[in-house]
Design a protein around this motif. Structure first.
Motif, PDB file in Angstrom:
ATOM      1  N   VAL A  91      31.778  27.033  39.964  1.00  0.00           N
ATOM      2  CA  VAL A  91      30.356  27.212  40.247  1.00  0.00           C
ATOM      3  C   VAL A  91      29.993  27.012  41.716  1.00  0.00           C
ATOM      4  N   ARG A  92      30.925  26.458  42.531  1.00  0.00           N
ATOM      5  CA  ARG A  92      30.627  26.233  43.949  1.00  0.00           C
ATOM      6  C   ARG A  92      31.906  25.860  44.700  1.00  0.00           C
ATOM      7  N   ASP A  93      31.846  25.951  46.005  1.00  0.00           N
ATOM      8  CA  ASP A  93      32.868  25.425  46.912  1.00  0.00           C
ATOM      9  C   ASP A  93      34.300  25.796  46.522  1.00  0.00           C
ATOM     10  N   ALA A  94      34.630  27.085  46.652  1.00  0.00           N
ATOM     11  CA  ALA A  94      35.987  27.539  46.332  1.00  0.00           C
ATOM     12  C   ALA A  94      36.311  28.796  47.144  1.00  0.00           C
ATOM     13  N   GLU A  95      37.599  29.090  47.234  1.00  0.00           N
ATOM     14  CA  GLU A  95      38.073  30.347  47.791  1.00  0.00           C
ATOM     15  C   GLU A  95      38.786  31.081  46.661  1.00  0.00           C
ATOM     16  N   VAL A  96      38.439  32.367  46.475  1.00  0.00           N
ATOM     17  CA  VAL A  96      38.970  33.132  45.348  1.00  0.00           C
ATOM     18  C   VAL A  96      39.579  34.443  45.825  1.00  0.00           C
ATOM     19  N   LYS A  97      40.496  34.992  45.008  1.00  0.00           N
ATOM     20  CA  LYS A  97      41.199  36.238  45.318  1.00  0.00           C
ATOM     21  C   LYS A  97      40.382  37.434  44.832  1.00  0.00           C
ATOM     22  N   ALA A  98      40.050  38.315  45.743  1.00  0.00           N
ATOM     23  CA  ALA A  98      39.207  39.472  45.424  1.00  0.00           C
ATOM     24  C   ALA A  98      39.766  40.322  44.283  1.00  0.00           C
ATOM     25  N   GLY A  99      41.064  40.585  44.293  1.00  0.00           N
ATOM     26  CA  GLY A  99      41.670  41.487  43.316  1.00  0.00           C
ATOM     27  C   GLY A  99      41.750  40.936  41.905  1.00  0.00           C
ATOM     28  N   TYR A 100      41.446  39.661  41.728  1.00  0.00           N
ATOM     29  CA  TYR A 100      41.516  39.038  40.411  1.00  0.00           C
ATOM     30  C   TYR A 100      40.135  38.832  39.790  1.00  0.00           C
ATOM     31  N   LEU A 101      39.097  39.275  40.478  1.00  0.00           N
ATOM     32  CA  LEU A 101      37.736  39.112  39.971  1.00  0.00           C
ATOM     33  C   LEU A 101      37.323  40.349  39.192  1.00  0.00           C
ATOM     34  N   THR A 102      36.579  40.155  38.115  1.00  0.00           N
ATOM     35  CA  THR A 102      36.108  41.273  37.299  1.00  0.00           C
ATOM     36  C   THR A 102      34.612  41.129  37.065  1.00  0.00           C
ATOM     37  N   LYS A 117      47.808  40.043  31.199  1.00  0.00           N
ATOM     38  CA  LYS A 117      46.462  39.748  31.689  1.00  0.00           C
ATOM     39  C   LYS A 117      46.530  38.610  32.692  1.00  0.00           C
ATOM     40  N   ASN A 118      45.431  38.433  33.429  1.00  0.00           N
ATOM     41  CA  ASN A 118      45.363  37.328  34.382  1.00  0.00           C
ATOM     42  C   ASN A 118      45.544  36.001  33.661  1.00  0.00           C
ATOM     43  N   HIS A 119      46.251  35.115  34.314  1.00  0.00           N
ATOM     44  CA  HIS A 119      46.409  33.765  33.785  1.00  0.00           C
ATOM     45  C   HIS A 119      45.153  32.959  34.084  1.00  0.00           C
ATOM     46  N   ASP A 120      44.906  31.905  33.304  1.00  0.00           N
ATOM     47  CA  ASP A 120      43.765  31.034  33.560  1.00  0.00           C
ATOM     48  C   ASP A 120      43.815  30.536  35.001  1.00  0.00           C
ATOM     49  N   GLU A 121      42.696  30.662  35.684  1.00  0.00           N
ATOM     50  CA  GLU A 121      42.496  30.175  37.053  1.00  0.00           C
ATOM     51  C   GLU A 121      43.385  30.861  38.093  1.00  0.00           C
ATOM     52  N   GLU A 122      44.027  31.951  37.736  1.00  0.00           N
ATOM     53  CA  GLU A 122      44.905  32.656  38.679  1.00  0.00           C
ATOM     54  C   GLU A 122      44.126  33.213  39.874  1.00  0.00           C
ATOM     55  N   PHE A 123      42.855  33.427  39.731  1.00  0.00           N
ATOM     56  CA  PHE A 123      42.016  33.974  40.795  1.00  0.00           C
ATOM     57  C   PHE A 123      41.736  32.975  41.922  1.00  0.00           C
ATOM     58  N   LEU A 124      42.041  31.698  41.713  1.00  0.00           N
ATOM     59  CA  LEU A 124      41.722  30.646  42.688  1.00  0.00           C
ATOM     60  C   LEU A 124      42.746  30.549  43.811  1.00  0.00           C
ATOM     61  N   PHE A 125      42.264  30.472  45.072  1.00  0.00           N
ATOM     62  CA  PHE A 125      43.109  30.060  46.190  1.00  0.00           C
ATOM     63  C   PHE A 125      42.976  28.552  46.341  1.00  0.00           C
ATOM     64  N   THR A 126      41.731  28.096  46.547  1.00  0.00           N
ATOM     65  CA  THR A 126      41.465  26.667  46.726  1.00  0.00           C
ATOM     66  C   THR A 126      40.142  26.321  46.068  1.00  0.00           C
ATOM     67  N   GLU A 127      39.976  25.009  45.809  1.00  0.00           N
ATOM     68  CA  GLU A 127      38.704  24.508  45.309  1.00  0.00           C
ATOM     69  C   GLU A 127      38.490  23.115  45.873  1.00  0.00           C
ATOM     70  N   ALA A 128      37.277  22.600  45.765  1.00  0.00           N
ATOM     71  CA  ALA A 128      36.960  21.270  46.280  1.00  0.00           C
ATOM     72  C   ALA A 128      37.648  20.192  45.447  1.00  0.00           C
ATOM     73  N   ASN A 129      37.780  19.019  46.032  1.00  0.00           N
ATOM     74  CA  ASN A 129      38.411  17.887  45.341  1.00  0.00           C
ATOM     75  C   ASN A 129      37.642  17.500  44.085  1.00  0.00           C
ATOM     76  N   GLY A 130      38.378  16.879  43.159  1.00  0.00           N
ATOM     77  CA  GLY A 130      37.748  16.382  41.936  1.00  0.00           C
ATOM     78  C   GLY A 130      37.143  17.509  41.124  1.00  0.00           C
ATOM     79  N   THR A 131      35.951  17.274  40.629  1.00  0.00           N
ATOM     80  CA  THR A 131      35.275  18.278  39.801  1.00  0.00           C
ATOM     81  C   THR A 131      34.112  18.944  40.536  1.00  0.00           C
ATOM     82  N   LEU A 132      34.085  18.832  41.860  1.00  0.00           N
ATOM     83  CA  LEU A 132      32.974  19.379  42.636  1.00  0.00           C
ATOM     84  C   LEU A 132      32.792  20.881  42.433  1.00  0.00           C
TER      85      LEU A 132
END
Length: 122
Positions: free
Chosen positions: A85-96, A7-22
């Protein structure tokens, strides 16, 4: 020979996200018969998030959407979960998302939160 599917690993769908907890927040997932997986797109309905379906998106055009960050078991009760919840780039093939839904139906709602859906090989 038995074949195992990882199965997908935790947060594997992420390319990038904002700094800190934004980009992140804690959300409440509604009790469900299925375990929520990393990359599940969820929609806010009556105070809790549920797996997004085309019918829910159409009926709740302005509803808040998020992406579950880590595998979360909410089979016994509503459960808190980490989410993008905001400000990120995600991988299309890992979204369900729910049945009868296509990513094109959800992309505008994600884009409103500056969550950009990219091809997997970007």
């Amino acid at each position: 020979m038995v074949e195992f599917v990882e199965k997908n690993h935790d947060e594997e769908f992420l390319f990038t996200e904002a700094n800190g907890t934004l980009s992140r927040a804690t959300i409440t997932l509604e009790q469900s018969a299925r375990v929520y997986q990393p990359g599940d797109i969820v929609i806010l309905i009556s105070g809790t998030y549920v797996l997004a379906t085309n019918a829910l998106v159409d009926a709740n055009v302005d509803a808040d959407v998020s992406i579950v960050a880590r595998r979360t078991n909410a089979t016994a009760k509503d459960t808190k979960a980490a989410a993008i919840v905001r400000d990120a780039e995600v991988k299309a093939g890992y979204l369900t998302f729910g049945a009868s839904t296509v990513l094109a139906d959800l992309s505008p709602s994600l884009a409103e939160k500056n969550i950009i859906v990219l091809p997997d090989a970007a």
